[in-house]
Scaffold this active site. Structure first.
Site: not given
Length: 805
Positions: A210, A379, A501-503
């Site tokens: 990722s 994402r 996670v990731e925003g």
């Protein structure tokens, strides 16, 4: 006369709504109406003469570009430049990141359904399919999640070795560097199958593939960096991590205190080396405790101007071996008792040469753009795959459990309350997988859809939370007692990790989805902003005029379309879809026009303050997201040949999303700061009021029934997860028991009838008595014994000796 007027109004509405030059068409129609008025009134009427003069001036001002610019748009250009709120460099880079794709159709008010249906169908190459059926299945058989999480707190050494040897860490790396070079579709399928077996293993595979060193090197690295690192990453010789988040900077990257100073220093025996001295403190870094190479985001300063140019050079990225002097790898975090490697790290006066910067000096100060561009891709793959795996596992496992588990002599799945939860699990899983698949089509087609990736990250992780809550309610006590038999406890514990996670989801919904979407996806807003920022005055005036009046024309068109589609319930809207899906496509077309109009009104009323009205922008984000999910659901149904058995899933998902979409739009209007604007806009978008309804009980019954017994529809819904053949595993036990229990139901009814008379008999005694009285055959008796044994195995829960606690 009245009929003629009504027909005239209908024709005018239709013409403005569907012709592509609404501003000019509106002017012509207004002139025709004024001419008709003149015909029926004396020419000497002073009021009418005044109307003609005003009309001619307005028509010339709006439709003759040079005159229009001189009278209107040039003046507005000056005004808007003063009113436009400042855009920070990080905001601009985030806005410019990625590409615009299908989601933009919702802002037009007239989605092009042929474009959607013309997209390719999800496919895997023979090589990718072989990997899923070979190494991935073998890995899944090696994984014991209970042992990993509660005994080892890590993957076993043999699993780490297998992951490295089989290339799991190099799925995205090109073959010329030794990687597998898989498509986004294959990448997602691998993560999804592993996640259905072990969250820890899935996260361990997700991270190197990722947003991280490999992804960044492939797109921005120098050839020397690629040649050195990519083969080593593909072979698993290097374990990567990426350090972005710190104690003072989470979602707000501009607040990052980590810094590097350009200077000269000693490096590997050489002196006076031009490089950077770094200091940082990071946390929540997945794979950080075991990483051998660390990607780092920091702010770069050049106080002595050794590189020339500015002192503040912006966010920059570097790749640093973790054995570099000054690098401090901390201990481990404990993310909700999951066992994947995660922890803090820091650096104190770490000196690195300039060629350790990702992309070299050419990419100094471009770190934030690099991150948001690649985040738009990553994402959209990993977290959606993990979320869908949970949905498929809940659909297959919880559905089976609800058929096997009995209360009051009835399978609990037959109770309407449980049935309602099962319908939500089935419908949400269906639409989640549809959104995952469609996003992968875009990624494999070369798109970098930043808004779409934010939509699927938010929506799929939130829906995972909802359906796992439902699954936990259905499993009840067996769901809350952790142990190897528990199917839902582990995924339930991990829900907040995916949400965060990731925003973080709150931020993603309230600021990113609509905030970025309205700028990039609206057919005119981005062009207007670019014109406002244009330094060439002549070009700025021309581009702003074209964008502004294109915007005005689009607004008028959507006013007419919103009213027309609202009055006709979109039944006359042309869509290239047939069968059950047709009506849903028509209704989505209607909501697209309503959304586009409400967006424009919100922008006009609130202006730059809209980004601070997070509740309103959050509801608009919901509407945009639901359009994307619903259209993906229609595409999935059509791509799979519109199977009749799947119609309950399609219908439940679409009815639920259309109801929520309408409520989101009405929520915006109810909370508008200007009640006049809200009432007028509501009149054009919902002239007959709210019409959508949530899924009916009958529809929910049909959707839930799919989960309660083996079928082709159930197999399609849950395709892609690992289904173990081992009856001692949690899902394998359910898979073995379900057909036995269903097959014995007729026999069980006979035994239950006999038990009402012979109440003192044991289970085995009851079977023997029924056999002796020829109520059941010998084969029936064996069937009943096998089903009872399988059911008891399913409903059993784990217990442990006190010494374990």
């Amino acid at each position: 006369m009245t009929v003629a007027v009504i027909v005239g109004v209908v024709v005018v509405l239709w013409v403005i709504a569907y012709l592509r030059v609404p501003l000019l068409v509106s002017t012509v129609l207004a002139g025709m109406a004024l001419a008709a008025l003149t015909y029926f009134h004396p020419v000497s009427n002073p009021a009418l003469a005044t109307l003609w003069v005003a009309f001619l001036l307005l028509a010339a001002g709006l439709n003759v570009p040079p005159l229009r610019r001189a009278l209107i748009s040039n003046r507005l250009l000056i005004l808007f430049r003063k009113l436009m709120p400042p855009v920070s460099p990080t905001e601009r880079e985030a806005l410019e990141a990625g590409t615009v794709w299908w989601e933009a159709e919702f802002f037009t008010g007239r989605p092009k359904w042929k474009r959607l249906l013309g997209l390719s169908r999800p496919t895997l190459s023979p090589e990718e399919r072989a990997f899923l059926d070979g190494p991935v299945d073998e890995l899944c058989r090696m994984l014991d999640d209970w042992e990993i999480v509660h005994d080892r707190h890590d993957l076993p050494p043999e699993v780490w070795a297998f992951l490295k040897a089989q290339g799991f860490f190099g799925m995205i790396i090109p073959k010329k560097y030794g990687g597998l070079e898989f498509s986004a579709q294959a990448h997602s399928e691998v993560v999804m199958k592993i996640a259905s077996r072990s969250l820890t293993a899935a996260v361990t595979v997700m991270v190197p593939n990722s947003l991280g060193p490999a992804e960044l090197l492939m797109h921005y690295g120098t050839e020397e960096q690629k040649d050195h690192y990519l083969p080593r990453l593909a072979r698993g010789e290097e374990i990567p991590c990426f350090a972005l988040t710190g104690p003072e900077a989470g979602s707000d990257a501009s607040a990052m205190p980590d810094y590097g100073v350009v200077c000269r220093g000693s490096f590997q025996g050489r002196t006076e080396v031009l490089g950077i001295r770094l200091n940082w403190e990071k946390r929540y870094i997945t794979l950080g405790p075991v990483a051998t190479v660390l990607g780092l985001a920091f702010k770069l300063y050049d106080p002595d101007r050794l590189l020339g140019g500015d002192v503040e050079r912006g966010i920059t990225l570097a790749l640093i071996p973790t054995d570099t002097p000054g690098v401090q790898i901390g201990h481990r975090h404990n993310p909700l008792n999951t066992a994947f490697q995660n922890g803090p790290n820091a650096g104190r006066d770490v000196f690195i040469p300039l060629d350790w910067l990702i992309g070299g000096q050419a990419y100094i100060g471009q770190g934030w753009r690099m991150l948001v561009e690649r985040l738009a891709v990553g994402r959209g793959i990993s977290l959606p795959a993990l979320s869908v795996a949970s949905g498929k596992m809940a659909s297959r496992g919880t559905g089976a459990y609800a058929r096997i588990r009995k209360q009051f002599k009835v399978p609990i799945g037959r109770f309407e309350g449980v049935e309602e939860a099962l319908a939500r699990i089935a419908g949400n899983t269906y639409l989640m997988d549809a959104a995952r698949q469609m996003t992968l089509i875009g990624l494999d087609g070369g798109e970098q859809p930043a808004v779409v990736s934010a939509i699927v990250k938010y929506q799929l992780t939130e829906r995972m939370r909802l359906l796992l809550n439902d699954a936990m309610d259905i499993h009840g006590g067996s769901g809350i007692c952790l142990g190897p038999r528990n199917l839902v406890g582990g995924p339930y514990q991990g829900i907040p990790i995916a949400i965060t996670v990731e925003g973080a989801n709150i931020l993603t919904r309230s600021l990113i989805i609509y905030g970025q979407g309205v700028v990039r996806c609206h057919p005119y807003i981005w062009r207007e902003m670019q014109a406002l920022a244009e330094s060439d005055t002549r070009r700025a005036r021309k581009n702003f005029d074209r964008a502004l009046f294109g915007h005005v024309g689009s607004f008028l068109s959507n006013m007419a379309r919103g009213l027309w589609l609202g009055l006709t319930a979109a039944r006359l809207a042309h869509v290239p879809v047939h069968g059950r899906a047709r009506r849903y496509a028509q209704r989505l077309t209607r909501y697209s026009a309503a959304f586009a109009l409400i967006s424009d009104v919100a922008l006009f009323v609130l202006g730059g303050a809209l980004k601070r009205r997070e509740k309103i922008s959050g509801r608009l984000a919901d509407a945009l997201s639901l359009f994307y999910l619903a259209s993906a659901t229609l595409k999935r149904f059509e791509d799979q040949g519109a199977p009749a058995e799947d119609e309950p899933l399609l219908a439940w998902a679409c009815e639920d999303m259309l109801y929520r979409l309408e409520q989101a739009l009405l929520g915006v209007l109810r909370n508008f700061p200007s009640r006049v604007a809200a009432l007028v806009t509501c009149g054009f978008t919902f002239p007959l009021g709210a019409r959508a309804r949530p899924p009916s009980d009958r529809l929910g019954h049909r959707a839930a029934a799919i989960l309660l017994e083996p079928s082709a529809a159930r197999d399609r819904l849950t395709a892609g997860i690992f289904i173990p053949s081992d009856p001692n595993s949690a899902l394998g036990r359910l898979e073995e028991a379900l057909p036995k229990v269903i097959g014995a139901e007729a026999v069980e009814r006979k035994l239950e009838h006999l038990a009402e008379v012979q109440v003192s008999l044991t289970r085995e005694g009851l079977i023997e008595s029924a056999r002796a009285q020829n109520f059941i055959s010998a084969a029936d008796a064996e069937l009943a014994r096998a089903a009872y044994s399988a059911r008891r195995a399913v409903i059993a829960v784990d217990d442990f000796p006190p010494a374990r606690f």
